[in-house]
Design a protein around this motif. Structure first.
Motif, PDB file in Angstrom:
ATOM      1  N   VAL A 194       1.087  -1.397  -0.323  1.00  9.47           N
ATOM      2  CA  VAL A 194       0.073   0.141   0.410  1.00  9.47           C
ATOM      3  C   VAL A 194       0.314   1.405  -0.058  1.00  9.47           C
ATOM      4  N   GLN A 195       2.502   1.012   0.203  1.00 11.90           N
ATOM      5  CA  GLN A 195       3.196   2.276   0.132  1.00 11.90           C
ATOM      6  C   GLN A 195       3.221   2.923  -1.272  1.00 11.90           C
ATOM      7  N   HIS A 196       3.090   4.247  -1.539  1.00 10.40           N
ATOM      8  CA  HIS A 196       4.045   4.581  -2.157  1.00 10.40           C
ATOM      9  C   HIS A 196       5.539   4.544  -2.457  1.00 10.40           C
ATOM     10  N   ALA A 197       5.929   4.226  -4.535  1.00  9.79           N
ATOM     11  CA  ALA A 197       7.177   4.163  -3.854  1.00  9.79           C
ATOM     12  C   ALA A 197       8.230   5.117  -3.770  1.00  9.79           C
ATOM     13  N   HIS A 198       7.461   6.332  -3.182  1.00 15.21           N
ATOM     14  CA  HIS A 198       8.490   7.603  -2.144  1.00 15.21           C
ATOM     15  C   HIS A 198       8.273   7.228  -0.842  1.00 15.21           C
ATOM     16  N   SER A 199       8.081   6.024  -0.351  1.00 14.57           N
ATOM     17  CA  SER A 199       8.422   6.448   0.911  1.00 14.57           C
ATOM     18  C   SER A 199       8.495   4.605   1.287  1.00 14.57           C
ATOM     19  N   TRP A 200       9.314   3.875   0.259  1.00 12.92           N
ATOM     20  CA  TRP A 200       9.911   2.679   0.826  1.00 12.92           C
ATOM     21  C   TRP A 200      11.086   3.502   1.455  1.00 12.92           C
ATOM     22  N   ASP A 201      11.327   2.138   1.838  1.00 13.60           N
ATOM     23  CA  ASP A 201      13.219   2.285   2.633  1.00 13.60           C
ATOM     24  C   ASP A 201      13.865   1.911   1.622  1.00 13.60           C
ATOM     25  N   PHE A 202      13.529   1.489   0.500  1.00 12.20           N
ATOM     26  CA  PHE A 202      15.048   1.685  -0.762  1.00 12.20           C
ATOM     27  C   PHE A 202      14.190   1.436  -2.450  1.00 12.20           C
ATOM     28  N   ALA A 203      15.406   1.573  -2.544  1.00 12.56           N
ATOM     29  CA  ALA A 203      15.408   2.505  -3.460  1.00 12.56           C
ATOM     30  C   ALA A 203      14.578   1.753  -4.379  1.00 12.56           C
ATOM     31  N   ASP A 204      14.468   0.146  -3.991  1.00  6.97           N
ATOM     32  CA  ASP A 204      13.478  -0.694  -5.543  1.00  6.97           C
ATOM     33  C   ASP A 204      12.932  -1.381  -4.511  1.00  6.97           C
ATOM     34  N   ALA A 205      12.175  -2.302  -5.217  1.00  7.75           N
ATOM     35  CA  ALA A 205      11.512  -3.379  -4.641  1.00  7.75           C
ATOM     36  C   ALA A 205      11.703  -4.239  -4.010  1.00  7.75           C
ATOM     37  N   PRO A 206      11.155  -5.016  -2.878  1.00 10.14           N
ATOM     38  CA  PRO A 206      11.571  -6.411  -2.150  1.00 10.14           C
ATOM     39  C   PRO A 206      11.718  -7.168  -3.535  1.00 10.14           C
ATOM     40  N   LEU A 207      12.557  -8.094  -3.928  1.00  9.67           N
ATOM     41  CA  LEU A 207      12.916  -9.318  -5.160  1.00  9.67           C
ATOM     42  C   LEU A 207      11.584  -9.931  -5.251  1.00  9.67           C
ATOM     43  N   ILE A 208      10.136 -10.382  -4.195  1.00  6.39           N
ATOM     44  CA  ILE A 208       9.661 -11.209  -4.159  1.00  6.39           C
ATOM     45  C   ILE A 208       8.784  -9.782  -5.025  1.00  6.39           C
ATOM     46  N   TYR A 209       8.278  -9.095  -4.372  1.00  2.31           N
ATOM     47  CA  TYR A 209       7.547  -7.867  -5.041  1.00  2.31           C
ATOM     48  C   TYR A 209       7.682  -7.394  -6.305  1.00  2.31           C
ATOM     49  N   ARG A 210       8.870  -8.073  -7.237  1.00  6.27           N
ATOM     50  CA  ARG A 210       9.014  -7.768  -8.631  1.00  6.27           C
ATOM     51  C   ARG A 210       8.524  -8.722  -9.395  1.00  6.27           C
ATOM     52  N   GLY A 211       8.933 -10.446  -8.405  1.00  6.26           N
ATOM     53  CA  GLY A 211       8.662 -11.223  -9.101  1.00  6.26           C
ATOM     54  C   GLY A 211       7.094 -11.301  -9.950  1.00  6.26           C
ATOM     55  N   ASP A 445      25.475  -9.243  -9.248  1.00  7.95           N
ATOM     56  CA  ASP A 445      25.954  -7.872  -9.775  1.00  7.95           C
ATOM     57  C   ASP A 445      26.090  -6.843  -8.532  1.00  7.95           C
ATOM     58  N   ASN A 446      26.681  -6.179  -9.134  1.00  4.31           N
ATOM     59  CA  ASN A 446      26.934  -5.514  -7.793  1.00  4.31           C
ATOM     60  C   ASN A 446      26.097  -4.059  -8.239  1.00  4.31           C
ATOM     61  N   GLN A 447      25.557  -3.066  -7.655  1.00  5.77           N
ATOM     62  CA  GLN A 447      24.466  -2.335  -8.185  1.00  5.77           C
ATOM     63  C   GLN A 447      24.521  -1.068  -7.173  1.00  5.77           C
ATOM     64  N   VAL A 448      24.787   0.124  -7.318  1.00  7.83           N
ATOM     65  CA  VAL A 448      24.912   1.209  -6.396  1.00  7.83           C
ATOM     66  C   VAL A 448      23.967   1.853  -7.409  1.00  7.83           C
ATOM     67  N   PHE A 449      23.079   2.811  -6.583  1.00 10.54           N
ATOM     68  CA  PHE A 449      22.152   4.201  -6.236  1.00 10.54           C
ATOM     69  C   PHE A 449      22.516   5.496  -5.828  1.00 10.54           C
ATOM     70  N   LEU A 450      22.044   6.031  -6.532  1.00 11.43           N
ATOM     71  CA  LEU A 450      21.873   7.750  -5.713  1.00 11.43           C
ATOM     72  C   LEU A 450      21.313   8.066  -5.925  1.00 11.43           C
ATOM     73  N   GLN A 451      20.032   8.303  -5.047  1.00 11.07           N
ATOM     74  CA  GLN A 451      18.663   8.410  -5.198  1.00 11.07           C
ATOM     75  C   GLN A 451      18.195   9.924  -4.607  1.00 11.07           C
ATOM     76  N   TYR A 452      17.474  10.831  -4.919  1.00  5.95           N
ATOM     77  CA  TYR A 452      17.431  11.792  -4.256  1.00  5.95           C
ATOM     78  C   TYR A 452      15.745  12.192  -4.743  1.00  5.95           C
ATOM     79  N   THR A 453      14.442  11.796  -2.856  1.00  2.34           N
ATOM     80  CA  THR A 453      13.018  12.019  -3.400  1.00  2.34           C
ATOM     81  C   THR A 453      12.735  13.303  -2.826  1.00  2.34           C
ATOM     82  N   MET A 454      11.623  13.887  -3.624  1.00  5.41           N
ATOM     83  CA  MET A 454      11.776  15.458  -2.718  1.00  5.41           C
ATOM     84  C   MET A 454      10.215  15.171  -2.896  1.00  5.41           C
ATOM     85  N   SER A 455       9.751  15.748  -2.052  1.00  8.45           N
ATOM     86  CA  SER A 455       8.169  15.302  -2.053  1.00  8.45           C
ATOM     87  C   SER A 455       7.509  17.728  -2.221  1.00  8.45           C
ATOM     88  N   LEU A 456       6.921  18.230  -3.026  1.00  6.48           N
ATOM     89  CA  LEU A 456       6.309  19.264  -3.084  1.00  6.48           C
ATOM     90  C   LEU A 456       5.197  19.383  -2.057  1.00  6.48           C
TER      91      LEU A 456
END
Lengths: 464, 311
Positions: A194-211, A445-456
């Motif tokens: 039920v959470q919007h992607a911007h309020s997730w605690d990580f940049a990507d969804a858990p694998l099981i959600y992706r799958g 795979d090694n993955q690195v994300f640098l992400q900004y999320t801002m709410s106006l």
């Protein structure tokens, strides 16, 4: 003898008479003086009391005057009544999201063996990209209904795609703990869904959600939730859904999919809180659920696996939160665990294959879980760890077709470990650095994300 | 393999069944006593006020304690359960609870306490607010469009709110109107006496220069005649940066203040840091009433902390 005593008394009296008289005068004088003194004392006391009373009255009058003064001012300024949304306009918020991503492997090669991934389930592009831009509008429609819409704008292969993520109406205060929602919404299955992607605690969804869901289970339909009148939080709910969106599929007259869920939760003392949820999703009649295709050699047409059959998911979620004195502002801790189990039965056809068209019976069983902890160690800093794991056991009449459809686990157990650190300049902005050691498929795979999320815009209230 | 899967699924089904069964049990047991008016107070000061004005006719639950920042509360399951059963909501309003209360209201499915119904009582609606911003811009920090919502530090406003709350209690629960009138009379008499006493006690504080951590003390300053000379937060809701702190330090070196004030629940690191460098005393003030404490007792305690400065 009889007269002797009075006579003695009289003589004695006569004898002392003079001095007695003198004494009496003095006494009278003293008495008068005393009376006078007493009188004055009484009067002074009375005056004192009156003075005190007057003082008190004056103070009371002063207070009253102050009150009237404040009230008058109140009238002058005609205060804006502070409601949750204090204007008639909808609360509008815009989420800006962007990232820099680096992958060791080519993100286009990404796969999750044993899962036929839906669209949007990939890793995304490498380098600088604008992520999900979300536009949210919500307002109380009247005293009975609340409405909300979320539009996500994302770019896919240089084309901006607009997706209607949410568009629903919801009853407010229907009574007896009941709430009904209708339209397009995030299903209540699991915890994070039920959470919007911007309020997730990580940049990507858990694998099981992706799958299972292509990151998130969204569908059109009707939802009813009942909150029990108990001290421990207890909610029961059900959703009737169209079942024509991934991971269901096909057009249905009635409900193409449905869910039921139960959540219980509460506090332990002031510092700890928890929530445990069970949920169930079922689609009996999935018709032609297509997933990401692939092309063979030079052939221009993609062979796309298409599933037809029945599907059901059982899920369990547990969340625990801690903060010192129950004040999460400066320091808090969150533990989150979810487990999903999906069973499917039917057949898989490779569209655009053959002739003859490749097809197989399909008996799928996919399980997966993740556990994550996030610790906010300062008012502006958070750090988190996550572990994902999947377990697939799919069978079918034609193992080759299964493999081609991506439904074979290829003898691999998908795993991923993620670590992130966030800087939160204010509650409206966040900059996150995340590292994944991703073993979704055999080539890690090694993955690195640098992400900004801002709410106006307007404050959004976030779910537990 | 398949066997274990079926077993796992069966276990899940059984768990769902158990949960369902316990719901039924709870439902059956919950229909027992409904005599008292259930009050859900967002902050402990309103809980104390409701207790004082409602007496035995009300059962009050405070969503927060004095140790919690009322701006940042999560819509926890336990709070939804409480709002679900509430007859009356007593909250600050003025957007103080905007991050959690709307969600609780929506999730509760409770008709009695929705906006515009008698069970929805926002104290801010019954008084005037200070510091109503002219410009609304997030670059100014986390500001409240309706004005500064920390008005529970003003005893005069508190009395106004008491009158309004009694009217509301009477509206909801006319049966006990006699009790509510009597309680109000009792409260306002004691309160006015207390105001007189506090006024005498705090004469010495008039004109004292204060440094505050968050702008939570506007109403207290106005009441006691304190003069705010600096704020540790560069913008409301933004934690103090070292650059901003050194600016404040420089300012205080030139023109010292008498005390640095912060709320007990707030991080006091910057206040202490500044206090050490300037030798200005830093004072943590109880932000609201403690468990079951009366409002008068809390004010007494608050002033006790402020006053030793004088000796």
């Amino acid at each position: 003898m009889r007269y002797l005593r009075p006579m003695i008394a009289v003589t004695t009296t006569l004898f002392y008479a003079n001095s007695v008289l003198a004494d009496n005068e003095m006494d009278t004088f003293k008495q008068q003086l005393n009376a006078l003194q007493k009188d004055y004392e009484e009067r002074i006391q009375m005056l004192n009391a009156r003075l005190l009373k007057t003082e008190k009255n004056t103070q009371q009058v002063n207070t009253k005057v102050h009150q009237i003064d404040v009230k008058l001012k109140q009238k002058e300024f005609s205060p804006v009544i502070s409601r949750a949304q204090n204007t008639f306009n909808p609360a509008i918020s815009l989420i800006l999201d962007g990232r820099y991503a680096s992958f060791d492997n080519d993100p286009d090669d990404y796969k999750l063996p044993g899962f036929a991934l839906g669209a949007e389930s990939g890793l995304g592009e490498k380098g600088f990209t604008v992520g999900h831009t979300e536009l949210v509008m919500s307002a109380n429609i009247d005293d009975k209904f609340y409405g909300k819409m979320t539009i996500a704008i994302a770019e896919h292969e240089a084309e901006a795609e607009v997706e209607l993520e949410e568009a629903f109406i919801q009853t407010q205060g229907l009574g007896n703990g009941l709430t009904v929602k209708a339209g397009r919404f995030f299903s209540e299955i699991g915890y994070q869904n039920v959470q919007h992607a911007h309020s997730w605690d990580f940049a990507d969804a858990p694998l099981i959600y992706r799958g299972l869901f292509g990151n998130q289970l969204i569908d059109d339909g009707l939802q009813i939730i009942y909150v029990a009148p108990t001290d421990t939080f207890l909610q029961l709910g059900a959703e009737v859904l169209s079942g024509n969106r991934f991971p269901a599929g096909g057009q249905h007259n009635g409900a193409g999919a449905w869910t039921t869920f139960a959540d219980i939760g509460g506090d332990i003392g002031i510092e700890h809180s928890w929530q445990l949820g069970l949920s169930y999703w079922q689609a009996d009649d999935v018709v032609g659920r297509e997933s990401g295709g692939h092309s063979h050699g030079n052939s221009a047409v993609e062979e796309t696996p298409s599933f037809t059959g029945s599907s059901e998911i059982n899920a369990l979620d547990l969340v625990y939160k801690w903060s010192p004195n129950g004040n999460p502002r400066n320091k808090n801790f969150k533990f989150q665990f979810e487990y999903f189990d999906r069973k499917e039965n039917g057949g898989v056809t490779m569209l655009n294959s053959g002739p003859p068209v490749e097809t197989t019976s399909y008996d799928g069983h996919q399980k997966g879980w993740y556990v994550q902890v996030v610790y906010q160690f300062q008012s502006q800093w958070r750090a988190g760890l996550r572990h994902d794991q999947l377990n697939v056991n799919n069978t079918g009449s034609d193992a080759d077709v299964l493999e081609e459809a991506g439904l074979s686990n290829e003898g691999h157990t998908a795993k991923r470990v993620s670590a992130m650190v966030e800087w939160l300049p204010s509650e409206f902005s966040r900059i996150r650095l995340q590292y994944n050691r991703d073993e979704s498929y055999e080539k890690s795979d090694n993955q690195v994300f640098l992400q900004y999320t801002m709410s106006l815009g307007s404050h959004g209230a976030h779910q537990y | 393999m398949a066997h274990t899967n079926i077993r796992e699924n069966n276990m899940l089904h059984q768990m769902i069944k158990i949960v369902g069964f316990s719901v039924l049990l709870q439902l059956l047991c919950s229909n027992t006593v409904y005599a008292q008016i259930k009050v859900f107070a967002c902050e402990p000061e309103w809980a104390a006020l409701a207790r004082a004005l409602g007496g035995h006719a009300v059962k009050v639950h405070s969503a927060t304690t004095a140790q919690q920042d009322p701006h940042h509360i999560q819509a926890r399951p336990s709070l939804i359960a409480k709002v679900r059963r509430a007859d009356l909501l007593v909250c600050t309003g003025a957007e103080l609870e905007v991050g959690w209360l709307p969600l609780l209201l929506r999730k509760s499915g409770n008709a009695k306490i929705q906006p515009n119904s008698p069970g929805y009582f926002m104290t801010a609606d019954h008084i005037t607010l200070l510091e109503k911003p002219v410009v609304l811009d997030r670059s100014l920090g986390d500001i409240h469009a309706a004005g500064n919502p920390h008005f529970h530090f003003d005893p005069h406003r508190m009395l106004q709110i008491a009158h309004a709350l009694t009217a509301r209690l009477t509206k909801i629960n006319a049966k006990n109107s006699g009790l509510y009138q009597q309680k109000l009379l009792q409260f306002s008499e004691q309160w006015q006496q207390a105001i007189l006493k506090w006024k005498k006690r705090t004469q010495v504080l008039r004109g004292k220069r204060i440094v505050v951590s968050h702008n939570s003390w506007v109403y207290l300053s106005q009441w006691l005649g304190l003069v705010k000379v600096a704020t540790l937060e560069p913008k409301p809701g933004i934690p103090p940066s070292s650059r901003h702190l050194s600016k404040v330090l420089g300012q205080l070196k030139q023109k010292p203040a008498d005390m640095i004030l912060y709320a007990d629940y707030q991080n006091n690191k910057s206040a202490r840091w500044l206090s050490q460098r300037t030798e200005i005393i830093s004072i943590g003030l109880p932000y609201s009433v403690a468990d079951e404490e009366s409002l008068i007792h809390w004010f007494d305690r608050l002033l006790d902390r402020l006053l030793p400065v004088e000796s």
